[in-house]
Design a protein around this motif. Structure first.
Motif: not given
Length: 535
Positions: A356-384
């Motif tokens: 399970m730990r190795e599985g999470v390691k393999t998606i480390a690049p995705y976790l970095v990508f999602v940090f910025f994607a999450a903020h883009f989506v949230a800020m898109f909503n805040w902006s109206g």
């Protein structure tokens, strides 16, 4: 001598242009950083110019970032440079990241899938399903297995594609035809499957976030595209069969090369061991246990946690739909664990935790990508800006009177065009969904149908571009059998599949809308926004 003359052959012509243009694009994570900066500038401009949009609203409480007056809901552009939004950005940063729906879905699914993959169960399933395949039906079976193998993430690229070449060669068929059939199914048929899986819930996570711009209470149904993706398997399988056997293989010619020692070794790997057969039987029992458990929680007299007894109609099943992610986690975890126990890859509970730990390691690049994607989506909503673009766009499209099938085909073609340059399905959808999903909801097209059209466009283009992440690996597989194979050779090999998939995909989208066919359990083509009337 011109620049065109001195370029390598693979960089000439239209495909060369696509390759050069795609190579200029930065990593998707960097793209989202640029998008966030651009969004902040646009929001400031919109706030200064007084951008706004309104629509009738029958609810009593206005959604966030909206004003309610005289039965009209009004959204106004808000500058992301304002003191309120800057404070929200920094004080809510951990919350914005952690509450991003796709993140929890991916982490949950991947921890279970990692056990099924690293125990060897996924690989054994692929090999076992192709063992002793009749020569005549080898192509359609590879096509179906290729599309079902999406549940094993990208394992099919590494396992099924080279194995298909070996199987074809072992019965005297051209191995490149086997590679072409497998690649067409695994990559070109990426949107198809017999059962929904991790990709479905991942994309619907972005769909849910986008749909809530218009309907705050909208909740995704992971089975929302089930009938559509099953239809892709039904229609794409005969296409792979026909194109491989009647177009690709005759063009390649007869395969008469001798079977060498390396090939014999690969053929021996295709046979399942006694331990693997026993492991698959145990895994089957574990899968039946998970199915029985969830059925009992729906049907047990007087105890039905997955049925909302206080609701009426299809919404009563919402707890069951919400539990499917957990069901997939348990299914992968238990089946992988019992298989691993049988074959020796799992000796104790520590091995399961390590997988399970190795599985999470393999998606480390995705976790970095999602940090910025999450903020883009949230800020898109805040902006109206999202609701403003959706409402304004819906008004203009409604004024043009374009039929729903044409609108969805436009989404499909846009998706396929972007796929030539950006391979990640989630990266594209995380941006597109914020605009097209709410816009089409206001025009009466369901979020499920919009997602289905996007997935279709994102699928068949994979085999038309050298920018697909596994393209170099597939080319290496081809060169084992034919040293002269190059980028253009592989693209030419796959082009007939891509064109047939494209035509069929467009026809499927048009037919689904024209006939108003169900997309999945309690999911249809058309949608009535519960609290809004279309503008």
């Amino acid at each position: 001598m011109t620049a065109e003359t001195i370029r390598p052959a693979r960089q000439r012509g239209f495909l060369g242009f696509v390759e050069r243009a795609g190579n200029l694009l930065p990593d998707p994570t960097i793209i989202f950083i640029y998008l966030i900066v651009a969004l902040m500038l646009v929001s400031a401009l919109g706030a200064a110019l007084g951008w706004s949009a309104s629509l009738p609203y029958s609810g009593k409480t206005a959604p966030a970032n909206a004003e309610l007056a005289n039965g009209m809901l009004t959204y106004r552009a808000s500058s992301l440079f304002s003191a309120e939004n800057i404070a929200r950005l920094f004080t809510e940063m951990p919350k914005t990241y952690a509450s991003f729906t796709p993140l929890g879905i991916v982490l949950t699914i991947m921890m279970g899938a990692a056990v099924a993959e690293r125990s060897g169960m996924f690989f054994a399933l692929i090999r076992g399903s192709l063992r002793n395949t009749p020569r005549r039906y080898m192509t359609p079976i590879i096509a179906v297995v290729g599309m079902v193998s999406h549940h094993a993430a990208d394992a099919a690229y590494v396992v099924l594609i080279p194995m298909a070449a070996v199987l074809f060669a072992s019965v005297g068929r051209h191995p490149l035809a086997g590679i072409a059939a497998a690649l067409a199914a695994v990559s070109g048929g990426y949107a198809g499957n017999i059962m929904p899986g991790q990709l479905d819930v991942l994309l619907f996570g972005f769909t849910q976030e986008a749909a809530r711009i218009v309907e705050p209470g909208w909740t995704m149904n992971p089975l929302g595209n089930w009938y559509f993706i099953l239809g892709i398997v039904v229609f794409f399988t005969p296409i792979v069969w026909f194109v491989t056997d009647r177009i690709v293989e005759p063009r390649l010619g007869t395969w008469n090369e001798p079977v060498d020692d390396e090939l014999r070794a690969d053929l021996e790997k295709g046979e399942l061991s006694d331990d693997e057969r026993r492991g698959l039987r145990h895994a089957g029992v574990a899968a039946l246990f998970v199915v029985a458990l969830f059925a009992a929680l729906c049907l047990w007299p007087g105890y039905t946690p997955f049925i909302d007894q206080s609701a009426e109609g299809p919404i009563r099943l919402q707890p069951l739909y919400g539990s499917i992610i957990a069901a997939l986690f348990l299914l992968f975890l238990l089946t992988g664990a019992v298989f691993g126990r049988a074959v020796g890859t799992v000796k104790n509970s520590n091995d399961i935790i390590a997988m399970m730990r190795e599985g999470v390691k393999t998606i480390a690049p995705y976790l970095v990508f999602v940090f910025f994607a999450a903020h883009f989506v949230a800020m898109f909503n805040w902006s109206g800006i999202g609701p403003i673009v959706a409402i304004s766009g819906a008004e203009k499209l409604q004024g043009m009177g374009l039929p729903a099938p044409l609108l969805l085909v436009c989404v499909l073609l846009l998706s396929s065009l972007l796929d030539l340059f950006i391979g990640s399905a989630t990266a594209k959808w995380s941006v597109l969904s914020s605009v097209v999903v709410p816009m089409f909801m206001l025009l009466g097209i369901s979020p499920e149908m919009t997602t289905a059209a996007y997935r279709m466009g994102d699928s068949y283009t994979n085999i038309m571009t050298p920018l697909m992440s596994y393209f170099p690996l597939v080319l290496v597989f081809c060169q084992r059998w034919d040293k002269s194979m190059g980028v253009g050779s592989l693209l030419a090999l796959m082009l007939p599949y891509a064109l047939c998939f494209m035509a069929t995909g467009i026809l499927m989208v048009v037919a689904w809308v024209g006939l108003d066919l169900p997309l999945g359990p309690h999911a249809g083509v058309f949608y009535q926004v519960a609290a809004h009337a279309a503008p």
